[in-house]
Enzyme design. Sequence first.
Site, mmCIF file in Angstrom:
data_model
loop_
_atom_site.group_PDB
_atom_site.id
_atom_site.type_symbol
_atom_site.label_atom_id
_atom_site.label_comp_id
_atom_site.label_asym_id
_atom_site.label_seq_id
_atom_site.Cartn_x
_atom_site.Cartn_y
_atom_site.Cartn_z
ATOM 1 N N ILE A 6 0.818 -1.221 0.000
ATOM 2 C CA ILE A 6 0.000 0.000 0.000
ATOM 3 C C ILE A 6 0.851 1.269 0.000
ATOM 4 O O ILE A 6 0.372 2.324 -0.358
ATOM 5 C CB ILE A 6 -1.024 0.074 1.167
ATOM 6 N N GLN A 8 5.145 2.730 -0.407
ATOM 7 C CA GLN A 8 6.584 2.493 -0.466
ATOM 8 C C GLN A 8 7.298 3.799 -0.161
ATOM 9 O O GLN A 8 7.260 4.742 -0.958
ATOM 10 C CB GLN A 8 6.974 1.978 -1.849
ATOM 11 N N GLY A 9 7.884 3.879 1.024
ATOM 12 C CA GLY A 9 8.602 5.089 1.418
ATOM 13 C C GLY A 9 10.086 4.927 1.139
ATOM 14 O O GLY A 9 10.504 3.942 0.524
ATOM 15 N N ALA A 10 10.868 5.907 1.631
ATOM 16 C CA ALA A 10 12.305 5.884 1.410
ATOM 17 C C ALA A 10 12.946 4.716 2.163
ATOM 18 O O ALA A 10 13.890 4.093 1.696
ATOM 19 C CB ALA A 10 12.910 7.200 1.869
ATOM 20 N N GLU A 11 12.391 4.406 3.334
ATOM 21 C CA GLU A 11 13.030 3.435 4.220
ATOM 22 C C GLU A 11 12.421 2.042 4.155
ATOM 23 O O GLU A 11 13.037 1.085 4.609
ATOM 24 C CB GLU A 11 12.934 3.929 5.668
ATOM 25 N N LYS A 13 8.707 -0.645 3.061
ATOM 26 C CA LYS A 13 7.468 -0.922 2.353
ATOM 27 C C LYS A 13 6.378 -1.212 3.374
ATOM 28 O O LYS A 13 6.655 -1.809 4.417
ATOM 29 C CB LYS A 13 7.636 -2.156 1.470
ATOM 30 N N LYS A 27 4.882 -3.729 8.105
ATOM 31 C CA LYS A 27 5.848 -2.702 7.721
ATOM 32 C C LYS A 27 7.240 -3.318 7.703
ATOM 33 O O LYS A 27 7.687 -3.896 8.698
ATOM 34 C CB LYS A 27 5.767 -1.555 8.728
ATOM 35 N N ASP A 127 8.928 12.946 12.450
ATOM 36 C CA ASP A 127 8.458 13.069 11.061
ATOM 37 C C ASP A 127 6.968 13.430 11.081
ATOM 38 O O ASP A 127 6.143 12.723 10.524
ATOM 39 C CB ASP A 127 8.689 11.734 10.340
#
Length: 238
Positions: A6, A8-11, A13, A27, A127
């Site tokens: 759902i 996909q970030g920098a760090e 999935k 995560k 964040d």
Amino acid sequence: MDRHLIAQGAEGKVFLGKLFGEDVVIKERIARKYRHPLLDAKIRQKRILQETRNMGKARKEGVPIPAVLFVDAANCVIFMEKITPGITVKEFLLKAQDVSKEIMIDLAHKIGRNIALLHNIQCIQGDLTTSNMMIKPFVSLGAELNDSNDIIQEILKNKDVGTVYMIDFGLSFISNLPEDMAVDLYVLERAIGSLHPECSSLFEDILEGYKQNCTKANINLTRLSQVRLRGRKRLAFG
Ligand SMILES: Nc1ncnc2c1ncn2[C@@H]1O[C@H](COP(=O)(O)OP(=O)(O)OP(=O)(O)O)[C@@H](O)[C@H]1O
Ligand SMILES: [Mg+2]
């Protein structure tokens, strides 16, 4: 295992999946190929333990946070409760039309309270953006919420946003410095300014909720004024 991506970030999935038959969010922190594999595994494991530890601490304090159900530290995977029905604060603010002042203030005060409770236990979220917060509305009997539009309509109908969850502790850390708390707030102020420029009083209303619940609000907000000045100077002089 059956799961679908759902986010996909920098760090890492984020997947939706099942654990013991229940819907869960999975995560996963992905490997960084440029790091030595052993060092990389150590760093990712440390981060994942930090993330789950801080989620647990914050939940104990009464901040709405998804429950961590299972941690697979060796593979850097967290299984957590899925906030459902739910919508990110970002999506709500971008999609909802004609949101009343009453609902905006309810939302802002709940966000401010959550941040205050985190800061009261020296937890810096690291964040703070509107995509790292989710709204779970109160659902009226018999209502079926199938998509984000249904969820938005339910929130508008209730004149109350329901519960506001803080969901992403991937960059969280523990600190008692007013500077770190002020920067935490400043990151959110900047994010709201760029993502939701039409929500002009949202951040001020968040600070109101913060002031009512943070034991060191005065010190942190004085510090926030200084952080803002530094930010402006940086923008002006590069
Ligand atoms: N517990 C949860 N319940 C429902 N949805 C969730 C949950 N956790 C995360 N999500 C969804 O997945 C998205 C990404 O999750 P999260 O912010 O934890 O990961 P991330 O890697 O930091 O991603 P990003 O870089 O987009 O912020 C969220 O914005 C939200 O839409
Ligand atoms: Mg995130």
